[in-house]
Write an enzyme that holds these catalytic residues in place. Structure first.
Site, mmCIF file in Angstrom:
data_model
loop_
_atom_site.group_PDB
_atom_site.id
_atom_site.type_symbol
_atom_site.label_atom_id
_atom_site.label_comp_id
_atom_site.label_asym_id
_atom_site.label_seq_id
_atom_site.Cartn_x
_atom_site.Cartn_y
_atom_site.Cartn_z
ATOM 1 C CG ASN A 9 -1.761 1.176 1.431
ATOM 2 O OD1 ASN A 9 -1.380 2.280 1.033
ATOM 3 N ND2 ASN A 9 -2.920 0.989 2.022
ATOM 4 C CE LYS A 12 -0.353 -0.433 5.658
ATOM 5 N NZ LYS A 12 -0.917 -1.639 6.263
ATOM 6 C CG ASP A 71 -3.503 -5.546 9.613
ATOM 7 O OD1 ASP A 71 -3.486 -5.367 8.376
ATOM 8 O OD2 ASP A 71 -4.538 -5.916 10.215
ATOM 9 C CE1 TYR A 157 -13.424 3.705 6.234
ATOM 10 C CE2 TYR A 157 -11.204 2.794 6.404
ATOM 11 C CZ TYR A 157 -12.538 2.644 6.077
ATOM 12 O OH TYR A 157 -13.004 1.448 5.594
ATOM 13 C CE LYS A 178 -2.524 9.607 9.599
ATOM 14 N NZ LYS A 178 -2.808 8.925 8.334
ATOM 15 C CG HIS A 183 -3.250 4.506 13.877
ATOM 16 N ND1 HIS A 183 -3.301 5.780 13.335
ATOM 17 C CD2 HIS A 183 -3.511 3.661 12.844
ATOM 18 C CE1 HIS A 183 -3.599 5.697 12.054
ATOM 19 N NE2 HIS A 183 -3.734 4.414 11.732
ATOM 20 N NE ARG A 184 0.361 2.979 9.226
ATOM 21 C CZ ARG A 184 -0.808 3.588 9.012
ATOM 22 N NH1 ARG A 184 -0.892 4.910 8.963
ATOM 23 N NH2 ARG A 184 -1.895 2.881 8.841
HETATM 24 P P1 IMP Z 1 -4.099 -2.662 6.048
HETATM 25 O O1 IMP Z 1 -3.331 -2.294 7.301
HETATM 26 O O2 IMP Z 1 -3.248 -2.696 4.838
HETATM 27 O O3 IMP Z 1 -4.950 -3.871 6.254
HETATM 28 O O4 IMP Z 1 -5.106 -1.467 5.725
HETATM 29 C C1 IMP Z 1 -5.554 -0.615 6.690
HETATM 30 C C2 IMP Z 1 -6.711 0.228 6.172
HETATM 31 O O5 IMP Z 1 -7.219 0.949 7.306
HETATM 32 C C3 IMP Z 1 -6.300 1.295 5.162
HETATM 33 O O6 IMP Z 1 -6.453 0.860 3.836
HETATM 34 C C4 IMP Z 1 -7.251 2.436 5.503
HETATM 35 O O7 IMP Z 1 -8.492 2.227 4.902
HETATM 36 C C5 IMP Z 1 -7.414 2.294 7.009
HETATM 37 N N1 IMP Z 1 -6.371 3.076 7.711
HETATM 38 C C6 IMP Z 1 -5.318 2.594 8.434
HETATM 39 N N2 IMP Z 1 -4.566 3.601 8.898
HETATM 40 C C7 IMP Z 1 -5.129 4.728 8.443
HETATM 41 C C8 IMP Z 1 -4.780 6.102 8.583
HETATM 42 O O8 IMP Z 1 -3.758 6.493 9.182
HETATM 43 N N3 IMP Z 1 -5.610 6.968 8.000
HETATM 44 C C9 IMP Z 1 -6.723 6.597 7.324
HETATM 45 N N4 IMP Z 1 -7.079 5.339 7.131
HETATM 46 C C10 IMP Z 1 -6.280 4.397 7.701
#
Ligand code: IMP
Length: 198
Positions: A9, A12, A71, A157, A178, A183-184
């Protein structure tokens, strides 16, 4: 030593790299793009930690290098914690995915009054080493959902989420603002500390 980031992603990956590069880790960061044949991992666990470990273990096995994965997702009080681990694929859309996910969540919470629109982003960040060592850390960012999107930074989101104690959405904040509360950011800073302690 090298360490591989297990995410395809792009949004991310940018955040992960940005945060990790600030942390003065004793590792050279590689992205998964360097390993085009690395297996695509299905996120079959029902926790963020479980899915992050699946991704990091698979990439560590494939590359023989230590791997970092995260995740994450949003947990909405009025939806009993959903979409949670399903956040990335909540709407089932295959294009304009972020927009479709946001629209669905807004539709699902349309009758939820202000004061009951609590939500939190959660993240599990993990590192897995070829010698079997595994490090796990968690981070969360509490806040509330808007009823319409605002801002164009960030991803997912972000345009409908206002962190507690702030008036801007995370899509209206600068990247570094941010990262400081996200969280990250929290999970990765803790993970970096665990890695430094060995
Ligand atoms: P995954 O960790 O690849 O399974 O995807 C996490 C999903 O959660 C992302 O595609 C977003 O839709 C949402 N998400 C996770 N972190 C954030 C953030 O920091 N901002 C907005 N959406 C997030």
């Amino acid at each position: 030593m090298q360490i591989v980031l297990a995410t395809r992603n792009q949004h991310k990956a940018v955040e992960l790299e940005r945060i990790l590069l600030e942390l003065d880790l004793q590792f050279e960061l590689l992205t998964v793009d360097k390993f085009p044949d690395a297996p695509e991992v299905e996120e079959t666990e029902n926790t963020f930690e479980g899915n992050a470990l699946l991704k990091a273990r698979a990439l560590c096995n494939f590359t023989g290098l230590p791997a970092i994965a995260d995740d994450s997702g949003i947990c909405i009080d009025a939806l009993e914690g959903s979409p949670g681990v399903l956040s990335a694929r909540w709407s089932g859309a295959t294009e304009n995915i972020d927009r479709a996910n946001v629209d669905l969540v807004l539709a699902q919470t349309v009758s939820v009054p202000e004061g009951q629109r609590g939500a939190q982003f959660q993240c599990a960040a993990v590192a897995v080493f070829p010698d079997g060592r595994e490090f796990v850390s968690l981070g969360s960012m509490p806040g509330a959902l808007l009823t319409a999107p605002r801002g164009s930074n960030g991803f997912g989101y972000d345009p409908i989420f206002v962190p507690d104690g702030f008036t801007k959405t995370t899509a209206e904040m600068s990247a570094s603002d941010k990262d400081e509360i996200s969280h990250r950011g929290i999970a990765l800073r803790k993970l970096a500390q665990l890695l430094k302690e060995g």
